[in-house]
Write an enzyme that holds these catalytic residues in place. Sequence first.
Site, PDB file in Angstrom:
ATOM      1  N   ARG A   2       6.597  93.859  23.349  1.00  0.00           N
ATOM      2  CA  ARG A   2       7.702  94.319  22.529  1.00  0.00           C
ATOM      3  C   ARG A   2       7.714  93.614  21.171  1.00  0.00           C
ATOM      4  NH1 ARG A   2      13.200  91.938  22.569  1.00  0.00           N
ATOM      5  NH2 ARG A   2      12.599  90.911  24.477  1.00  0.00           N
ATOM      6  N   ARG A   6       7.281  94.098  14.770  1.00  0.00           N
ATOM      7  CA  ARG A   6       8.557  93.957  14.078  1.00  0.00           C
ATOM      8  C   ARG A   6       8.516  92.942  12.940  1.00  0.00           C
ATOM      9  NH1 ARG A   6      14.554  92.541  15.982  1.00  0.00           N
ATOM     10  NH2 ARG A   6      13.614  90.856  17.127  1.00  0.00           N
ATOM     11  N   ARG A  15      10.097 101.976   9.246  1.00  0.00           N
ATOM     12  CA  ARG A  15      11.061 102.226  10.304  1.00  0.00           C
ATOM     13  C   ARG A  15      12.432 102.631   9.757  1.00  0.00           C
ATOM     14  NH1 ARG A  15      14.950 101.917  13.239  1.00  0.00           N
ATOM     15  NH2 ARG A  15      15.558 100.247  14.644  1.00  0.00           N
ATOM     16  N   ASP A  51      10.582 102.562  23.908  1.00  0.00           N
ATOM     17  CA  ASP A  51      11.394 101.502  24.501  1.00  0.00           C
ATOM     18  C   ASP A  51      11.602 101.795  25.979  1.00  0.00           C
ATOM     19  OD1 ASP A  51      13.024  98.997  23.557  1.00  0.00           O
ATOM     20  OD2 ASP A  51      14.229  99.971  25.083  1.00  0.00           O
ATOM     21  N   TYR A 126      20.146  96.776  32.555  1.00  0.00           N
ATOM     22  CA  TYR A 126      20.840  97.302  31.364  1.00  0.00           C
ATOM     23  C   TYR A 126      21.912  98.317  31.753  1.00  0.00           C
ATOM     24  CZ  TYR A 126      17.465  94.972  28.376  1.00  0.00           C
ATOM     25  OH  TYR A 126      16.731  94.015  27.744  1.00  0.00           O
TER      26      TYR A 126
HETATM   27  O1  1CP Z   1       9.890  92.390  25.468  1.00  0.00           O
HETATM   28  C1  1CP Z   1       9.910  92.714  26.648  1.00  0.00           C
HETATM   29  O2  1CP Z   1      10.373  92.014  27.550  1.00  0.00           O
HETATM   30  C2  1CP Z   1       9.262  94.046  26.997  1.00  0.00           C
HETATM   31  C3  1CP Z   1      10.144  95.017  27.679  1.00  0.00           C
HETATM   32  C4  1CP Z   1      11.259  95.561  26.808  1.00  0.00           C
HETATM   33  C5  1CP Z   1      12.615  95.229  26.849  1.00  0.00           C
HETATM   34  C6  1CP Z   1      13.277  94.184  27.708  1.00  0.00           C
HETATM   35  C7  1CP Z   1      11.080  96.598  25.850  1.00  0.00           C
HETATM   36  C8  1CP Z   1       9.781  97.232  25.554  1.00  0.00           C
HETATM   37  N1  1CP Z   1      12.333  96.919  25.376  1.00  0.00           N
HETATM   38  C9  1CP Z   1      13.295  96.092  25.934  1.00  0.00           C
HETATM   39  C10 1CP Z   1      14.734  96.167  25.665  1.00  0.00           C
HETATM   40  C11 1CP Z   1      15.026  95.921  24.228  1.00  0.00           C
HETATM   41  N2  1CP Z   1      14.860  96.860  23.243  1.00  0.00           N
HETATM   42  C12 1CP Z   1      15.451  94.722  23.637  1.00  0.00           C
HETATM   43  C13 1CP Z   1      15.747  93.414  24.390  1.00  0.00           C
HETATM   44  C14 1CP Z   1      17.201  93.149  24.515  1.00  0.00           C
HETATM   45  C15 1CP Z   1      17.486  91.963  25.436  1.00  0.00           C
HETATM   46  O3  1CP Z   1      17.210  90.821  25.020  1.00  0.00           O
HETATM   47  O4  1CP Z   1      17.957  92.187  26.569  1.00  0.00           O
HETATM   48  C16 1CP Z   1      15.542  94.939  22.245  1.00  0.00           C
HETATM   49  C17 1CP Z   1      15.970  93.981  21.185  1.00  0.00           C
HETATM   50  C18 1CP Z   1      15.168  96.298  22.022  1.00  0.00           C
HETATM   51  C19 1CP Z   1      15.055  97.006  20.727  1.00  0.00           C
HETATM   52  C20 1CP Z   1      13.652  97.198  20.291  1.00  0.00           C
HETATM   53  N3  1CP Z   1      12.710  97.905  21.001  1.00  0.00           N
HETATM   54  C21 1CP Z   1      13.067  96.727  19.095  1.00  0.00           C
HETATM   55  C22 1CP Z   1      13.798  95.890  18.055  1.00  0.00           C
HETATM   56  C23 1CP Z   1      13.811  96.284  16.662  1.00  0.00           C
HETATM   57  C24 1CP Z   1      14.196  97.661  16.258  1.00  0.00           C
HETATM   58  O5  1CP Z   1      13.439  98.179  15.417  1.00  0.00           O
HETATM   59  O6  1CP Z   1      15.261  98.169  16.658  1.00  0.00           O
HETATM   60  C25 1CP Z   1      11.725  97.193  19.084  1.00  0.00           C
HETATM   61  C26 1CP Z   1      10.683  97.003  18.010  1.00  0.00           C
HETATM   62  C27 1CP Z   1      11.510  97.919  20.312  1.00  0.00           C
HETATM   63  C28 1CP Z   1      10.257  98.630  20.717  1.00  0.00           C
HETATM   64  C29 1CP Z   1       9.674  98.265  22.027  1.00  0.00           C
HETATM   65  N4  1CP Z   1      10.380  97.895  23.138  1.00  0.00           N
HETATM   66  C30 1CP Z   1       9.482  97.636  24.162  1.00  0.00           C
HETATM   67  C31 1CP Z   1       8.172  97.891  23.689  1.00  0.00           C
HETATM   68  C32 1CP Z   1       6.890  97.733  24.483  1.00  0.00           C
HETATM   69  C33 1CP Z   1       8.293  98.331  22.362  1.00  0.00           C
HETATM   70  C34 1CP Z   1       7.204  98.873  21.444  1.00  0.00           C
HETATM   71  C35 1CP Z   1       6.120  97.993  21.036  1.00  0.00           C
HETATM   72  C36 1CP Z   1       6.421  97.047  19.887  1.00  0.00           C
HETATM   73  O7  1CP Z   1       7.170  97.350  18.974  1.00  0.00           O
HETATM   74  O8  1CP Z   1       5.845  95.976  19.927  1.00  0.00           O
END
Ligand code: 1CP
Length: 327
Positions: A2, A6, A15, A51, A126
Amino acid sequence: MRQAGRSLPEYRAERGAGSILDAIAQPELVARLTRQPVTRYGTDAAIFFSDIVVPAAAIGFGVDVVPGVGPVVSRPFTSKDDLQRIRPLEPEIDTPYVIEAVRILAEELPVPLIGFAGGPFTVASYLVEGGPSRNFTRVKALMHGEPGLWHTLIDRLTDLAVASLRSQLDAGADAVQVFDSWAGILTPRHYEELVLPATRRLFAELAVSHPGTPTILFGVGTGELLPLMASAGSGVVGVDWRVPLDDARRRVGPGIALQGNLDPALCLSTWPVAAAETREVLLRAGTTPGFIFNLGHGVLPETDPAILEEVVRLVHAEGLAGVETPT
Ligand code: 1CP
């Protein structure tokens, strides 16, 4: 991992503002965002830009991803009545944009594409907690107080994950990763009783529909769960930075590949420190085949991309030294 992209200025530029779910619904944009870290860092694979809450959002459970917070649920799952809000996922109808984006990437990406889904505990957390959680008290209360309802809930969430992963594989993803990121909050006994059976079914169903597909199961803080996770049916187990990889190898046993595990926070220090720690990970990984170098969790947003470029270069230069070639 994840947020691999970013920290990149090109990510923030492409984005724009607003919910990530709007970005995820635009296949051409998703293809560009997925490619960004590969282009910048020269990684050997790409993680699909999406996500873990996408399937639940797509069936109308009422999930948004709030910038700076993460997934937020307007009406959390509290009782049996909420089960009717979790219907099966029909990927062609509910998430056609995922299929389209994977198709574009399968055609254009120079490296393998890793599709993904959330693991059953993490997605349930969640939906039940209503958002990110520190102590996971509500979801634990449900698991232990109403085990019957819990099993029905995670069975449905497992079905969502299987349907989503199958659609990504059918569209051309080369491998899939299951992120049960927060499962490490559970005791081994509770993980085994309340989460592992659904996780096993998930991998068993994939093995039937897509035999031979590489799969990865990952969670944070799962040191005590590694032997159980190794029995879930995934060929690769992801490890965070807490457990040295030689120790992790002993815990997962033979025949399982490892992925990990540089502490992402170390990429915020100096390059000499990050380099020494990267070499330490390679050393601990040893020369047994079956290792994917990665961070132990997601890239921290304040990370200087130049350090990650150097980490990738170092791993490419030194990572294969002495590795036995399978005969
Ligand atoms: O990091 C991990 O543990 C991987 C699993 C996971 C989780 C727990 C993903 C995969 N998403 C999430 C939930 C999530 N989504 C959170 C965590 C919240 C918490 O702490 O409980 C957050 C902050 C998001 C939002 C999100 N998803 C962002 C943040 C920035 C934005 O632009 O809004 C981003 C970039 C993602 C994309 C994402 N989520 C997950 C993956 C594999 C990806 C894509 C790959 C990448 O961007 O690297």
